[in-house]
Motif scaffolding. Structure first.
Motif, PDB file in Angstrom:
ATOM      1  N   TYR A  41      14.676 -38.233  37.107  1.00  0.00           N
ATOM      2  CA  TYR A  41      14.568 -37.215  36.067  1.00  0.00           C
ATOM      3  C   TYR A  41      15.935 -36.647  35.706  1.00  0.00           C
ATOM      4  O   TYR A  41      16.144 -36.147  34.599  1.00  0.00           O
ATOM      5  CB  TYR A  41      13.655 -36.083  36.530  1.00  0.00           C
ATOM      6  CG  TYR A  41      12.181 -36.313  36.293  1.00  0.00           C
ATOM      7  CD1 TYR A  41      11.649 -37.595  36.273  1.00  0.00           C
ATOM      8  CD2 TYR A  41      11.316 -35.253  36.122  1.00  0.00           C
ATOM      9  CE1 TYR A  41      10.301 -37.809  36.079  1.00  0.00           C
ATOM     10  CE2 TYR A  41       9.951 -35.451  35.917  1.00  0.00           C
ATOM     11  CZ  TYR A  41       9.456 -36.726  35.890  1.00  0.00           C
ATOM     12  OH  TYR A  41       8.117 -36.929  35.696  1.00  0.00           O
ATOM     13  N   THR A  42      16.885 -36.677  36.653  1.00  0.00           N
ATOM     14  CA  THR A  42      18.188 -36.052  36.427  1.00  0.00           C
ATOM     15  C   THR A  42      19.233 -37.024  35.890  1.00  0.00           C
ATOM     16  O   THR A  42      20.329 -36.598  35.522  1.00  0.00           O
ATOM     17  CB  THR A  42      18.717 -35.436  37.741  1.00  0.00           C
ATOM     18  OG1 THR A  42      18.929 -36.477  38.708  1.00  0.00           O
ATOM     19  CG2 THR A  42      17.730 -34.419  38.299  1.00  0.00           C
ATOM     20  N   LEU A  43      18.903 -38.304  35.855  1.00  0.00           N
ATOM     21  CA  LEU A  43      19.864 -39.291  35.368  1.00  0.00           C
ATOM     22  C   LEU A  43      20.052 -39.154  33.865  1.00  0.00           C
ATOM     23  O   LEU A  43      19.091 -38.987  33.119  1.00  0.00           O
ATOM     24  CB  LEU A  43      19.390 -40.716  35.690  1.00  0.00           C
ATOM     25  CG  LEU A  43      19.544 -41.205  37.125  1.00  0.00           C
ATOM     26  CD1 LEU A  43      18.946 -42.600  37.255  1.00  0.00           C
ATOM     27  CD2 LEU A  43      21.010 -41.221  37.548  1.00  0.00           C
ATOM     28  N   GLY A  44      21.286 -39.262  33.433  1.00  0.00           N
ATOM     29  CA  GLY A  44      21.568 -39.221  32.010  1.00  0.00           C
ATOM     30  C   GLY A  44      22.115 -40.552  31.542  1.00  0.00           C
ATOM     31  O   GLY A  44      22.144 -41.535  32.282  1.00  0.00           O
ATOM     32  N   GLY A  45      22.562 -40.584  30.304  1.00  0.00           N
ATOM     33  CA  GLY A  45      23.171 -41.792  29.780  1.00  0.00           C
ATOM     34  C   GLY A  45      22.199 -42.942  29.681  1.00  0.00           C
ATOM     35  O   GLY A  45      20.988 -42.758  29.558  1.00  0.00           O
ATOM     36  N   GLN A  46      22.727 -44.155  29.760  1.00  0.00           N
ATOM     37  CA  GLN A  46      21.898 -45.339  29.565  1.00  0.00           C
ATOM     38  C   GLN A  46      20.872 -45.534  30.666  1.00  0.00           C
ATOM     39  O   GLN A  46      19.909 -46.280  30.497  1.00  0.00           O
ATOM     40  CB  GLN A  46      22.787 -46.581  29.476  1.00  0.00           C
ATOM     41  CG  GLN A  46      23.568 -46.888  30.740  1.00  0.00           C
ATOM     42  CD  GLN A  46      24.375 -48.170  30.619  1.00  0.00           C
ATOM     43  OE1 GLN A  46      24.161 -48.952  29.711  1.00  0.00           O
ATOM     44  NE2 GLN A  46      25.302 -48.363  31.536  1.00  0.00           N
ATOM     45  N   HIS A  47      21.062 -44.871  31.818  1.00  0.00           N
ATOM     46  CA  HIS A  47      20.119 -45.014  32.921  1.00  0.00           C
ATOM     47  C   HIS A  47      18.979 -43.986  32.859  1.00  0.00           C
ATOM     48  O   HIS A  47      18.055 -44.041  33.660  1.00  0.00           O
ATOM     49  CB  HIS A  47      20.852 -44.882  34.258  1.00  0.00           C
ATOM     50  CG  HIS A  47      21.918 -45.919  34.459  1.00  0.00           C
ATOM     51  ND1 HIS A  47      21.628 -47.259  34.562  1.00  0.00           N
ATOM     52  CD2 HIS A  47      23.260 -45.801  34.545  1.00  0.00           C
ATOM     53  CE1 HIS A  47      22.756 -47.932  34.714  1.00  0.00           C
ATOM     54  NE2 HIS A  47      23.760 -47.085  34.703  1.00  0.00           N
ATOM     55  N   GLY A  48      19.066 -43.039  31.941  1.00  0.00           N
ATOM     56  CA  GLY A  48      18.002 -42.059  31.791  1.00  0.00           C
ATOM     57  C   GLY A  48      16.713 -42.724  31.331  1.00  0.00           C
ATOM     58  O   GLY A  48      16.736 -43.654  30.504  1.00  0.00           O
ATOM     59  N   LEU A  49      15.579 -42.253  31.849  1.00  0.00           N
ATOM     60  CA  LEU A  49      14.313 -42.911  31.535  1.00  0.00           C
ATOM     61  C   LEU A  49      13.953 -42.806  30.054  1.00  0.00           C
ATOM     62  O   LEU A  49      13.390 -43.744  29.484  1.00  0.00           O
ATOM     63  CB  LEU A  49      13.198 -42.332  32.409  1.00  0.00           C
ATOM     64  CG  LEU A  49      13.191 -42.823  33.862  1.00  0.00           C
ATOM     65  CD1 LEU A  49      12.218 -42.008  34.706  1.00  0.00           C
ATOM     66  CD2 LEU A  49      12.823 -44.315  33.918  1.00  0.00           C
ATOM     67  N   TRP A  50      14.264 -41.684  29.408  1.00  0.00           N
ATOM     68  CA  TRP A  50      13.946 -41.575  27.985  1.00  0.00           C
ATOM     69  C   TRP A  50      14.829 -42.516  27.169  1.00  0.00           C
ATOM     70  O   TRP A  50      14.374 -43.117  26.188  1.00  0.00           O
ATOM     71  CB  TRP A  50      14.103 -40.135  27.501  1.00  0.00           C
ATOM     72  CG  TRP A  50      12.973 -39.251  27.910  1.00  0.00           C
ATOM     73  CD1 TRP A  50      13.030 -38.183  28.754  1.00  0.00           C
ATOM     74  CD2 TRP A  50      11.603 -39.363  27.496  1.00  0.00           C
ATOM     75  NE1 TRP A  50      11.776 -37.617  28.900  1.00  0.00           N
ATOM     76  CE2 TRP A  50      10.888 -38.315  28.148  1.00  0.00           C
ATOM     77  CE3 TRP A  50      10.911 -40.237  26.673  1.00  0.00           C
ATOM     78  CZ2 TRP A  50       9.525 -38.120  27.982  1.00  0.00           C
ATOM     79  CZ3 TRP A  50       9.544 -40.051  26.502  1.00  0.00           C
ATOM     80  CH2 TRP A  50       8.865 -39.004  27.145  1.00  0.00           C
ATOM     81  N   ARG A  51      16.098 -42.665  27.584  1.00  0.00           N
ATOM     82  CA  ARG A  51      16.965 -43.616  26.894  1.00  0.00           C
ATOM     83  C   ARG A  51      16.449 -45.037  27.084  1.00  0.00           C
ATOM     84  O   ARG A  51      16.469 -45.854  26.154  1.00  0.00           O
ATOM     85  CB  ARG A  51      18.392 -43.482  27.429  1.00  0.00           C
ATOM     86  CG  ARG A  51      19.405 -44.419  26.775  1.00  0.00           C
ATOM     87  CD  ARG A  51      19.674 -44.032  25.327  1.00  0.00           C
ATOM     88  NE  ARG A  51      20.259 -42.719  25.221  1.00  0.00           N
ATOM     89  CZ  ARG A  51      21.566 -42.454  25.348  1.00  0.00           C
ATOM     90  NH1 ARG A  51      22.411 -43.435  25.591  1.00  0.00           N
ATOM     91  NH2 ARG A  51      22.018 -41.225  25.207  1.00  0.00           N
ATOM     92  N   GLN A  52      15.965 -45.328  28.282  1.00  0.00           N
ATOM     93  CA  GLN A  52      15.433 -46.657  28.526  1.00  0.00           C
ATOM     94  C   GLN A  52      14.128 -46.883  27.777  1.00  0.00           C
ATOM     95  O   GLN A  52      13.846 -47.993  27.322  1.00  0.00           O
ATOM     96  CB  GLN A  52      15.264 -46.892  30.031  1.00  0.00           C
ATOM     97  CG  GLN A  52      16.617 -46.964  30.741  1.00  0.00           C
ATOM     98  CD  GLN A  52      16.539 -47.520  32.135  1.00  0.00           C
ATOM     99  OE1 GLN A  52      15.615 -47.216  32.881  1.00  0.00           O
ATOM    100  NE2 GLN A  52      17.525 -48.315  32.517  1.00  0.00           N
ATOM    101  N   ALA A  53      13.321 -45.822  27.634  1.00  0.00           N
ATOM    102  CA  ALA A  53      12.101 -45.951  26.828  1.00  0.00           C
ATOM    103  C   ALA A  53      12.438 -46.375  25.405  1.00  0.00           C
ATOM    104  O   ALA A  53      11.731 -47.198  24.799  1.00  0.00           O
ATOM    105  CB  ALA A  53      11.334 -44.628  26.823  1.00  0.00           C
ATOM    106  N   GLU A  54      13.525 -45.853  24.866  1.00  0.00           N
ATOM    107  CA  GLU A  54      13.934 -46.206  23.509  1.00  0.00           C
ATOM    108  C   GLU A  54      14.379 -47.663  23.402  1.00  0.00           C
ATOM    109  O   GLU A  54      14.375 -48.234  22.314  1.00  0.00           O
ATOM    110  CB  GLU A  54      15.069 -45.274  23.066  1.00  0.00           C
ATOM    111  CG  GLU A  54      14.638 -43.819  22.913  1.00  0.00           C
ATOM    112  CD  GLU A  54      15.817 -42.885  22.716  1.00  0.00           C
ATOM    113  OE1 GLU A  54      16.977 -43.370  22.805  1.00  0.00           O
ATOM    114  OE2 GLU A  54      15.592 -41.680  22.490  1.00  0.00           O
TER     115      GLU A  54
END
Length: 329
Positions: A240-253
């Motif tokens: 939940y705390t990961l940002g950038g390309q490893h963030g889950l919402w970024r990966q969902a996109e």
């Protein structure tokens, strides 16, 4: 995470370790040895040869049994297998002790690469939803469609009923909870889980409740049970705390596969309000909301989930003559 990080070897069938694990009629279990992990795989014989493969991934504290109600409803559509993630169900802990979302995703990828089953129709619930989102983002070649039931994607304002899961991630809390609840019976524990996960626990049959108690009793004898729970909970919090390309919402996109999102209106662990955000994040998504469902719609309303999946296949042109019978027909 990339395919180059994931050395593969032919899957090795070994004898399942625990005969006490429940197997529904028509199901079979096998254990598969891979580098660093041993995975128990639950499957059903497909209705006919040539059906596309499907893989199901459970949530925190769950197992492949969580998909036993849904799999027979999809027999005419897919060739179904469900995994026990490392440290859950009948799969032993991973050799490296890695229970992060990335670690679980690597386990799924290792299995799919070794079994040469990809691309699959990939299903995930809760923690399994986060895991399969990551798999679909980093290995699109392995995924035909993605079906997410109450996926554990980051929320800014977590529901109060989900706080105990987050607290379990803190060092020492699992040991303290074990001591505080040492006198709780398996029946008490199961009632608590059902109250948290089901929109209406009353829909669980007496036999279903007895089966759940039996499984709880088995799990509590495992020396690594609480460690696997705590480390996996910590993995969700860290993800939940990961940002950038490893963030889950970024990966969902980044997910290319057609995606079916299923949310329950009575879910106490994943906010119902997250449904619309998820529908916007996944580029090719369809949303099914079940107002009376809780956190495990595939167990509470398996027919509705099966029908929605069949509609996903039809909508994406994947309902061919070889999959023309099954759910909803």
């Amino acid at each position: 995470m990339s395919s180059t990080e994931l050395p593969t070897a032919p899957a090795t069938a070994v004898t399942p370790r625990a005969g006490a694990v429940r197997v529904a009629e028509g199901e079979r279990l096998r254990s598969v040895g891979l580098p660093g992990i041993t995975l128990t795989v639950r499957s059903r014989p497909p209705a006919r040869e040539g059906l596309p493969p499907a893989l199901y991934v459970h949530g925190l504290g769950g197992s492949s049994q969580n998909w036993s109600a849904l799999m027979p409803l999809l027999e005419g559509l897919v060739d179904s297998e469900a995994l026990d993630l490392p440290g859950f169900g009948d799969s032993p802990p991973p050799d490296d002790g890695n229970y992060s979302v990335t670690g679980h995703a690597r386990a799924v990828i290792r299995y799919l690469d070794a079994a040469d089953r990809g691309p699959v129709h990939l299903f995930g619930n809760s923690l399994g939803g986060a895991v399969t989102t990551r798999v679909a983002a980093v290995r699109p070649d392995l995924v035909r469609t993605l079906t997410l039931v109450s996926p554990a994607l980051p929320e800014l304002a977590v529901q109060r009923t989900a706080w105990p899961t987050a607290l379990l991630a803190l060092p020492g809390v699992a040991g303290l909870f074990t001591k505080l609840t040492k006198d709780w019976s398996a029946e008490q524990r199961v009632r608590g889980v059902l109250a948290l996960c089901y929109g209406d626990p009353g829909i669980v049959t007496p036999q279903g409740f007895r089966d759940a108690v039996e499984e709880m009793e088995r799990r509590l004898t495992l020396p690594y049970f609480w460690d696997a729970m705590a480390r996996s909970a910590r993995g969700i919090v860290n993800a939940y705390t990961l940002g950038g390309q490893h963030g889950l919402w970024r990966q969902a996109e980044r997910v290319l596969a057609p995606t079916l999102l299923i949310y329950g209106g009575r879910d106490q662990l994943v906010g119902y309000r997250m449904a619309q955000r998820a529908a916007r994040a996944f580029r090719d998504s369809r949303l099914l909301t079940l107002p009376d469902a809780g956190h495990v719609a595939m167990m509470e309303y398996p027919n509705a989930v099966a029908t929605a999946f069949r509609e996903l296949l039809a909508d994406t042109g994947q309902l061919t003559s070889s999959t023309n019978t099954g759910a909803g027909s």
